[in-house]
Design a protein around this motif. Structure first.
Motif, mmCIF file in Angstrom:
data_model
loop_
_atom_site.group_PDB
_atom_site.id
_atom_site.type_symbol
_atom_site.label_atom_id
_atom_site.label_comp_id
_atom_site.label_asym_id
_atom_site.label_seq_id
_atom_site.Cartn_x
_atom_site.Cartn_y
_atom_site.Cartn_z
ATOM 1 N N THR A 112 2.621 10.728 -3.915
ATOM 2 C CA THR A 112 2.543 11.557 -5.120
ATOM 3 C C THR A 112 2.739 10.717 -6.378
ATOM 4 N N ILE A 113 3.736 9.843 -6.366
ATOM 5 C CA ILE A 113 3.998 9.014 -7.546
ATOM 6 C C ILE A 113 2.826 8.085 -7.822
ATOM 7 N N ARG A 114 2.331 7.421 -6.785
ATOM 8 C CA ARG A 114 1.194 6.516 -7.003
ATOM 9 C C ARG A 114 -0.023 7.275 -7.505
ATOM 10 N N ALA A 115 -0.270 8.466 -6.948
ATOM 11 C CA ALA A 115 -1.427 9.256 -7.380
ATOM 12 C C ALA A 115 -1.285 9.692 -8.830
ATOM 13 N N ALA A 116 -0.084 10.147 -9.228
ATOM 14 C CA ALA A 116 0.120 10.611 -10.601
ATOM 15 C C ALA A 116 -0.035 9.472 -11.592
ATOM 16 N N VAL A 117 0.527 8.302 -11.279
ATOM 17 C CA VAL A 117 0.400 7.161 -12.185
ATOM 18 C C VAL A 117 -1.043 6.695 -12.252
ATOM 19 N N CYS A 118 -1.733 6.694 -11.121
ATOM 20 C CA CYS A 118 -3.147 6.312 -11.116
ATOM 21 C C CYS A 118 -3.972 7.259 -11.977
ATOM 22 N N ALA A 119 -3.731 8.570 -11.829
ATOM 23 C CA ALA A 119 -4.460 9.549 -12.636
ATOM 24 C C ALA A 119 -4.127 9.400 -14.113
#
Length: 385
Positions: A158-165
């Motif tokens: 979730t954290i990696r996805a949010a930062v990527c987005a």
């Protein structure tokens, strides 16, 4: 307070990119706000609260009925983040809240379900033993409340996805950058880092266990919570995720255990003990000993053989987690002293991860001066000041 202001680096700075900060960064960036995120460690690190491979997601929020709308919105936004990034982040396995019918866990879940019209299924002890054989030792006077919308959120993903987005939407990220102080100045704020100061209009402080170091007015304690996994001596279908969905279970005597069955392609169950202020140590996050010893699992080891027979008492893996706790167990989420220049978000008290995506949206609304979509006055940071 300083009286002069130099050119700014961004409109908003988000300090701390754990689950709440990362989701705030995503929500702010997708609204077209010029935002910078800062974290003292790498993205999805093991130092704060947002790690450990899985977290419970549920909307029957026994901690406070007012959290139910936030949890529902969080579930919707997890779907939006999944669609935006093409990454599976939330497994809807269902969730079990177990214990005495009038107890804190099952009783609290039933109360939240009644108040907000949540769809749940009430199972007596006999039905629970048939449905979830791992809980075969459940006392006759205990019940299970099954919530179909519950499940597992995957924290690191979730954290990696949010930062990527957020980066894709224009956010700038400084990881491995320690924030040493936050200064409010005329018209904005200065985020002092080991690299250089960042000048912004507004700052969001979502620093997890380090929140009270940057905002010392907040009365937060930092708790060291062991996280434990167990491997059965032999394969046992009772312990698959399908047969042992995510749960919280109140035992006679007041202790609460939680966990879930084996994830796909894993032979470990994740099982743990809720603190309740009785078992875990309050620590300084700067000097915490991250090594583990039998002290970290001794209480749980005495409980599991009776509560969930067949698992065994010795964990196969142990890590140390940190979370910040408020005196009343509720979050701090809002502007500080009604000052629009600073929004604080923290004090998860170990039950905050499931709200991460919704809290990201709430923070973005606070930064933009918009009214909250649902009442969250019980999280007002100023209640402690």
């Amino acid at each position: 307070m300083a009286s002069t202001r130099i050119s700014k680096d961004a409109d908003v700075a988000v300090v701390g990119l754990g689950a709440w900060g990362a989701c705030a960064l995503w929500q702010l960036a997708k609204r077209g706000i010029d935002v910078v995120g800062v974290d003292r460690y790498g993205i999805a690190n093991v130092h704060g609260s947002s790690h450990g491979e899985s977290r419970m997601f549920r909307t029957a929020c026994l901690e406070h009925p007012g959290l139910v709308p936030l949890a529902r919105r969080s579930g919707e936004l997890w779907g939006a983040l999944e669609a935006e990034t093409g990454t599976r982040l939330l497994e809807r396995t269902g969730a079990m809240l177990i214990g005495p019918r009038d107890g804190r866990i099952a009783g609290g879940a039933l109360a939240a379900a009644r108040e907000h019209g949540l769809e749940t299924e009430l199972l007596d002890a006999a039905a629970m033993r048939r449905r979830v054989p791992a809980h075969a030792a459940l006392p006759d006077d205990h019940v299970g409340v099954f919530e179909r919308e519950g499940g597992l959120a995957l924290p690191e993903r979730t954290i990696r996805a949010a930062v990527c987005a957020a980066r894709a939407a224009g956010a700038v990220v400084f990881d491995h950058t320690r924030v040493t102080g936050i200064e409010l100045v005329d018209g904005g704020a200065v985020v002092h880092t080991a690299l250089r100061p960042l000048h912004v209009d507004r700052v969001v402080v979502a620093a997890g266990p380090w929140l009270s170091q940057l905002v010392p007015e907040l009365p937060l304690e930092v708790v060291r919570m062991p996280t434990t996994w167990f491997t059965p001596a032999q394969p046992d279908p009772r312990f698959t995720l399908e047969n042992l969905p995510v749960f919280m279970r109140e035992l006679d005597g007041g202790d609460v255990i939680w966990g879930h069955g084996q994830l796909a392609d894993h032979d470990e169950l994740k099982l743990g003990l809720e603190d309740g202020g009785r078992h875990f140590r309050v620590v300084d996050p700067e000097g915490m000993d991250r090594s583990v010893s039998p002290v970290d699992w001794s209480v749980l080891a005495g409980i599991l053989p009776r509560a969930i027979p067949g698992v065994g008492a010795l964990p196969s893996r142990v890590t140390a987690n940190l979370y910040a706790r408020t005196p009343d167990g509720q979050f701090v989420l809002g502007t500080l002293r009604r000052d629009p220049r600073i929004v604080v978000a923290g004090g998860c008290s170990s039950h905050g991860f499931k709200h991460a995506t919704g809290i990201g949206e709430v923070i973005a609304d606070l930064v933009q001066g918009k009214p909250a979509a649902f009442p969250l006055g019980f999280t007002d940071p100023d209640r402690f000041l």
